[in-house]
Design an enzyme around this catalytic site. Structure first.
Site, PDB file in Angstrom:
ATOM      1  N   TYR A   1       0.834  -1.211   0.000  1.00  0.00           N
ATOM      2  CA  TYR A   1       0.000   0.000   0.000  1.00  0.00           C
ATOM      3  C   TYR A   1       0.868   1.259   0.000  1.00  0.00           C
ATOM      4  O   TYR A   1       1.570   1.542   0.969  1.00  0.00           O
ATOM      5  CB  TYR A   1      -0.895  -0.017   1.237  1.00  0.00           C
ATOM      6  CG  TYR A   1      -2.082   0.920   1.200  1.00  0.00           C
ATOM      7  CD1 TYR A   1      -1.919   2.297   1.067  1.00  0.00           C
ATOM      8  CD2 TYR A   1      -3.369   0.425   1.328  1.00  0.00           C
ATOM      9  CE1 TYR A   1      -3.016   3.140   1.042  1.00  0.00           C
ATOM     10  CE2 TYR A   1      -4.471   1.266   1.317  1.00  0.00           C
ATOM     11  CZ  TYR A   1      -4.288   2.627   1.174  1.00  0.00           C
ATOM     12  OH  TYR A   1      -5.367   3.463   1.165  1.00  0.00           O
TER      13      TYR A   1
ATOM     14  N   TYR B   1      -1.372   4.849 -10.334  1.00  0.00           N
ATOM     15  CA  TYR B   1      -2.471   4.146 -11.011  1.00  0.00           C
ATOM     16  C   TYR B   1      -3.813   4.739 -10.583  1.00  0.00           C
ATOM     17  O   TYR B   1      -4.491   5.434 -11.342  1.00  0.00           O
ATOM     18  CB  TYR B   1      -2.391   2.649 -10.697  1.00  0.00           C
ATOM     19  CG  TYR B   1      -3.610   1.831 -11.089  1.00  0.00           C
ATOM     20  CD1 TYR B   1      -4.170   1.921 -12.359  1.00  0.00           C
ATOM     21  CD2 TYR B   1      -4.183   0.946 -10.172  1.00  0.00           C
ATOM     22  CE1 TYR B   1      -5.287   1.158 -12.700  1.00  0.00           C
ATOM     23  CE2 TYR B   1      -5.295   0.178 -10.509  1.00  0.00           C
ATOM     24  CZ  TYR B   1      -5.845   0.291 -11.773  1.00  0.00           C
ATOM     25  OH  TYR B   1      -6.943  -0.466 -12.100  1.00  0.00           O
TER      26      TYR B   1
END
Ligand code: ZN
Lengths: 387, 138
Positions: free
Chosen positions: A283, A331
């Site tokens: 993450y 992204y």
């Protein structure tokens, strides 16, 4: 269905509070804590034995108040049946070895709250959120502020540089270039990151994740049934969680996340070492977040994350492909990014990733980070060959 | 800086905020294990003691910076910046979030010695902030 919970776990302590007046003289966290301590005492246990916490509002906030660092956490809220759901989930967790001693709690004092005009606004019956009392007055900008504090400490203790943090953004962007759906697809350099506007020093704009729309989902079934379905199964080889605070001023050590507990526990369950990991989906809310994962999961020693990410080690062609979809940095990042870690890990292990496919990938780790480095959950996934 | 967003005290931390009316920094202590507790709680998370084992004591107001950042807010956010937000480790062994203020605020770094200073709030309480303490540079 495979397996059963029958006889696998037992309730060993209970407590409740009620009064013929309909009122109690304690409320909020004090009352919740009293119930937990009484129930533990009923069982002959103490808080030191507790490794699982259930709370229908926030198991994280309650665990922080209790000062425990649980490896099993459940904040499921299904209204009045929450506590039966907590007991069901806890039994499953204990049966699977995810937890040993789990506490569940409930307290509400609507009658006295009304009489004493408690509640309303930021003042829940539990009192103001600790963040409102101990952090909000100081105007630390969310969400980047707490991560900048961690970065400042990491730089101080280990000599980590802004250039090293920038390397993470640069390598992650290289993956994004290979993903046609990525928000950003232009390559960047370390100088670009350092020249981007300072947000909360030491973090620059390009050290921070995006804000985008996004959505995802997963379906899980038994290994047995998985074999009969359309796509190659991606197996859960290991999973573990730990949280050790809710708000950043309660984090025990800003340079070590609870991933240092969840990571090794999940790897051990999966019977893998960091060297066995083909893809790390870690993450990346901020560059510092990804760096801390590399250390806490054991890909390098504590303090060596900065040197580890130099020379594109996590970029396409590097020895540890990290955030191969382009990450939260390049992204997509709608706010809670963890779902995308799982989706990309699964697609990589199925070999569906086209130009960004990591050839022969068999083990992928999806390592989620929640709140402000507060709750880490590590999922080890593998192809059939890894079983 | 613009108005402070300071809420009401929690049930456990009333004495902390009341003492700020006299510009006194106080901490909750557990007398059973002789350790301070922050944030204040209804029990000691170390040893589970409660009730008369918990008491309030004056703090020295001295500490060192544990972590520090400088907020660079866009003008559009309507606040004066840059300003410093820090986690300060008090001598007594607890950590507080705060702002470092005063002429040396932006040159403060981790391990810089700091001491408490007060900013009045509208309701008569004071907010504890910290300034660089030249006498206690570590
Ligand atoms: Zn104690």
């Amino acid at each position: 269905m495979t397996g059963t919970l029958r006889g696998a776990a037992a309730i060993v302590g209970v407590a409740d509070a009620a009064s013929p007046t309909g009122e109690l003289d304690r409320f909020g966290r004090d009352l919740e804590t009293a119930m937990v301590l009484e129930a533990l005492d009923d069982a002959g246990l103490t808080l030191a034995d507790v490794d699982g916490v259930c709370h229908s509002q926030s198991a994280m906030a309650f665990a922080e108040y209790l000062g425990v660092h649980p490896q099993y956490t459940d904040s499921t809220n299904t209204g009045g049946s929450s506590y039966e759901v907590h007991a069901e989930h806890a039994a499953g967790a204990i049966a699977a070895g995810l937890a040993d001693v789990v506490v569940g709690v409930y307290a509400a004092t609507p009658r006295s709250d009304r009489k004493q005009r408690r509640g309303g606004g930021r003042f829940t019956p539990n009192g103001p959120m600790p963040a409102a009392e101990w952090e909000w007055p100081y105007r630390l900008r969310m969400p980047m502020g707490p991560y900048a504090l961690a970065a400042s400490r990491h730089m101080y203790e280990f000599g980590t540089t802004p250039e090293q943090l920038a390397e993470i953004a640069v390598s992650t962007r290289k993956w994004a270039v290979l993903n046609p759906r990525a928000r950003f697809s232009e390559e960047i350099t370390v100088s670009d990151v350092l020249a981007s506007p300072m947000q909360v020093a030491p973090l620059h704009l390009l050290d921070c994740c995006l804000v985008t729309d996004g959505a995802g989902a997963f379906v899980m079934t038994s290994a047995e049934r998985a074999k009969t379905l359309r796509k190659p199964p991606v197996y859960v080889l290991g999973a573990a969680t730990c949280h050790d605070h809710m708000i950043i001023s309660q984090m025990p050590d800003l340079t070590t996340t609870p991933g240092a507990i969840s990571g090794p526990a999940a790897f051990s369950m999966a019977e893998i070492k960091p060297d066995d990991v083909d893809i790390l989906m870690g993450y990346d809310s901020f560059t510092i977040t990804a760096l801390l994962h590399l250390e806490d999961l054991g890909f390098c020693s504590k303090g060596e994350g900065g040197a580890f990410v130099e020379d594109g080690r996590t970029a396409p062609g590097g020895s540890l492909p990290m955030n191969t979809n382009g990450g939260g940095l390049s992204y997509t990042h709608p706010g809670a990014y963890g779902m995308f870690l799982i989706v990309e890990a699964v697609r990589q292990l199925r070999g569906e990733c086209g130009p960004r496919q990591v050839e022969g990938a068999e083990v992928a780790v999806a390592h989620g980070s929640g709140m402000v480095l507060s709750c880490m959950s590590t999922l080890v996934l593998g192809t059939e060959a890894t079983l | 800086m613009s108005e402070r967003n300071v809420g009401p005290a929690s049930p456990e931390s009333g004495p902390f905020w009341e003492a700020t009316r006299e510009r006194r920094l106080v901490l909750q202590w557990c007398t059973a294990c002789e350790e301070p507790i922050q944030y204040p709680r209804s029990f000691c998370p170390r040893c589970q003691a409660s009730g008369s084992s918990l008491e309030w004591r004056d703090a020295s107001g001295l500490g060192v910076v544990y972590a520090i950042v400088v907020e660079h807010k866009p003008e559009a956010m309507g606040e004066e910046s840059p300003y410093a937000v820090a986690l300060v480790d008090l001598e007594e062994g607890v950590r507080l979030m705060t702002n470092i203020v005063g002429p040396d605020a932006l040159s403060a770094t981790i391990s810089t010695g700091v001491r408490v200073t007060w900013e009045p709030l509208e309701d008569g309480r004071n907010l504890p902030l910290f300034e660089v303490s030249a006498a206690k540079q570590v």
